[in-house]
Design a protein around this motif. Structure first.
Motif, PDB file in Angstrom:
ATOM      1  N   THR A 147       2.413  -5.817   3.187  1.00 17.54           N
ATOM      2  CA  THR A 147       2.646  -6.953   2.994  1.00 17.54           C
ATOM      3  C   THR A 147       3.563  -7.289   2.293  1.00 17.54           C
ATOM      4  O   THR A 147       4.708  -8.329   2.339  1.00 17.54           O
ATOM      5  N   LEU A 148       3.516  -7.209   1.192  1.00 20.01           N
ATOM      6  CA  LEU A 148       4.419  -7.395  -0.193  1.00 20.01           C
ATOM      7  C   LEU A 148       5.787  -6.573   0.363  1.00 20.01           C
ATOM      8  O   LEU A 148       6.202  -7.507   0.029  1.00 20.01           O
ATOM      9  N   ALA A 149       5.271  -5.127   0.097  1.00 21.83           N
ATOM     10  CA  ALA A 149       6.797  -4.653   0.941  1.00 21.83           C
ATOM     11  C   ALA A 149       7.760  -5.814   2.101  1.00 21.83           C
ATOM     12  O   ALA A 149       9.038  -5.065   1.993  1.00 21.83           O
ATOM     13  N   THR A 150       6.869  -5.647   3.033  1.00 20.81           N
ATOM     14  CA  THR A 150       7.620  -6.726   3.524  1.00 20.81           C
ATOM     15  C   THR A 150       8.233  -7.729   3.597  1.00 20.81           C
ATOM     16  O   THR A 150       9.523  -7.285   3.950  1.00 20.81           O
ATOM     17  N   LYS A 159      11.326 -11.513  12.427  1.00 20.19           N
ATOM     18  CA  LYS A 159      11.179 -11.415  13.676  1.00 20.19           C
ATOM     19  C   LYS A 159      10.606 -10.065  13.842  1.00 20.19           C
ATOM     20  O   LYS A 159      10.019  -9.117  14.789  1.00 20.19           O
ATOM     21  N   SER A 160      11.615  -9.305  13.552  1.00 17.72           N
ATOM     22  CA  SER A 160      11.355  -7.887  13.996  1.00 17.72           C
ATOM     23  C   SER A 160      11.154  -6.371  13.378  1.00 17.72           C
ATOM     24  O   SER A 160      10.678  -5.297  13.426  1.00 17.72           O
ATOM     25  N   PHE A 161      11.144  -7.171  12.048  1.00 20.29           N
ATOM     26  CA  PHE A 161      10.322  -5.810  10.878  1.00 20.29           C
ATOM     27  C   PHE A 161      11.387  -4.832  10.596  1.00 20.29           C
ATOM     28  O   PHE A 161      11.663  -3.691  10.380  1.00 20.29           O
ATOM     29  N   THR A 206      -0.896  -9.810   6.474  1.00 20.54           N
ATOM     30  CA  THR A 206      -0.600 -10.586   6.822  1.00 20.54           C
ATOM     31  C   THR A 206       0.121  -9.877   7.953  1.00 20.54           C
ATOM     32  O   THR A 206       0.112  -9.971   9.655  1.00 20.54           O
ATOM     33  N   TRP A 207       1.053  -8.518   7.902  1.00 21.74           N
ATOM     34  CA  TRP A 207       1.770  -8.221   8.515  1.00 21.74           C
ATOM     35  C   TRP A 207       1.595  -6.454   9.001  1.00 21.74           C
ATOM     36  O   TRP A 207       2.530  -6.476  10.246  1.00 21.74           O
TER      37      TRP A 207
END
Ligand code: CP3
Length: 343
Positions: A147-150, A159-161, A206-207
């Protein structure tokens, strides 16, 4: 007042009466008492001023009667001393500059020394342990590495990552190096929080729920597991919350966490079919159900409490954070109902 340890006992697998409850984002904009302080200081200033961070951490303990406090901070706080500019734009969420998408940007990132780089977090924890000694335990936290890396790779909300997925699939060596660094930072950050006095840890992923099972193993679980393995001997319960992780439950179970956090999409009964009864569960009321009238809300809370009895132990929580639109009296009422109904 005697120290209330039902949260810690449930995290260690004890069925308590009543069951413990705390809410993600229990300190936040829905509370007028929070807004009052927020009116005088921006969010990052609040995080970096131990007296203010401690004060808002204590608000839900005093106003709502929750069984645990969670450190007021943010998962993005350790990114700044790594060499990133962090800001929050109203309505746009966090902005991370520069985003990290190449070897060159990775090379510019630094490891952190928590006592030197985030002393305000550790000081907040020390203040809180003094203030909470006759009240409830203090939860520390960090973002999970994926999630931090995101945030680091996307530069903010997405929205798309597409940027993080592009790196994962087209530059896996670089992706691994970024994640290795974040994992190391996260371990030293959480380790310092434990030294300063936090009594439980929650890792927020979260992601990670955007990933297939295959990619979750490679891109998220590997690193989360490394964090949990490093902290295992420290004597504090470890909670892993993967938002949107219903399709990943058996893998999440392999993370080494003591407690598995569930969002609302997967009911506890269904989750336990995958996890088996020998797990400690945290969750999972849909935050929007707090809009229900009292009678209907009671039914939905009762349903979750019943399902939670099927687990080894249950910590009641929301499936995600309290929304700013929820009236604080409703949050207080829900907490009272959870205690009464589970007693
Ligand atoms: O739960 C708590 O009460 C403890 C404090 C806490 C905050 N953020 C305070 C906060 C915790 C544990 C977090 C974790 C966090 N931060 C996560 C993981 C949990 C989740 O929500 O999935 C994530 C993804 C973040 C990143 C983050 N911080 C975002 C996306 C935002 C902006 C969204 C928004 O509401 O504006 C924040 C800001 C933030 N973190 C606020 C609070 C109280 C709002 C700040 C304000 O404007 O007052």
């Amino acid at each position: 007042m005697a120290f209330n340890d039902i949260f810690l006992r449930a995290c260690r697998g004890e069925k308590t009466s009543p069951i413990p409850v705390w809410f993600m984002r229990q300190a936040g904009r829905y509370l007028p008492e929070y807004q009052e302080i927020r009116g005088k200081a921006d969010f990052l200033t609040m995080c970096k001023t131990p007296e203010l961070a401690a004060e808002v951490t204590l608000q839900p303990v005093e106003l709502l009667g929750v069984d645990a406090a969670i450190l007021f901070s943010d998962i993005l706080i350790p990114l700044e001393p790594m060499g990133i500019n962090l800001s929050f734009k109203e309505g746009k969420g966090p902005i991370i500059e520069p985003s990290v998408r190449s070897e060159r940007e990775l090379k510019a990132l630094k490891k952190i020394e928590p006592e030197r780089d985030v002393p305000f977090v550790l000081e907040t924890i020390r203040i809180l342990r003094r203030e909470l000694s006759d009240k409830v335990p203090l939860i520390g936290f960090a973002g999970a590495p994926f999630t931090l890396a995101t945030y680091l790779i996307e530069g903010g909300t997405t929205k798309s990552f597409v940027n993080i997925k592009e790196m994962l699939f087209s530059a896996p060596g670089l992706f691994r190096k970024v994640l290795d660094l974040i994992t190391e930072v996260t371990i030293s950050y959480l380790s310092a929080q434990i030294d300063a006095g936090v009594q439980a840890i929650q890792l927020f992923d979260t992601w990670a729920g955007i990933l297939t099972r295959h990619d979750f193993k490679d891109a998220a679980l590997t690193y989360a597991r490394r964090v949990f393995n490093s902290l295992k001997g420290r004597g504090v319960p470890l909670i892993y919350f993967v938002f949107n992780g219903g399709h990943l439950l058996d893998l999440i179970r392999q993370s080494g966490a003591d407690v598995i956090g569930l969002d609302w999409r997967t009911d506890i009964e269904t989750a336990l079919k995958v996890l088996g009864p020998d797990v400690i569960i945290q969750g999972n009321l849909d935050p929007c159900l707090l809009f229900l009238d009292e009678e209907r809300l009671r039914d939905r809370i009762l349903e979750i409490i019943y399902q939670g009895y099927g687990a080894k132990a249950h910590v009641f929580n929301l499936g995600h954070g309290v929304l700013p639109q929820i009236p604080p009296e409703k949050v207080r009422l829900a907490i009272e109902m959870i205690h009464d109904l589970s007693r």
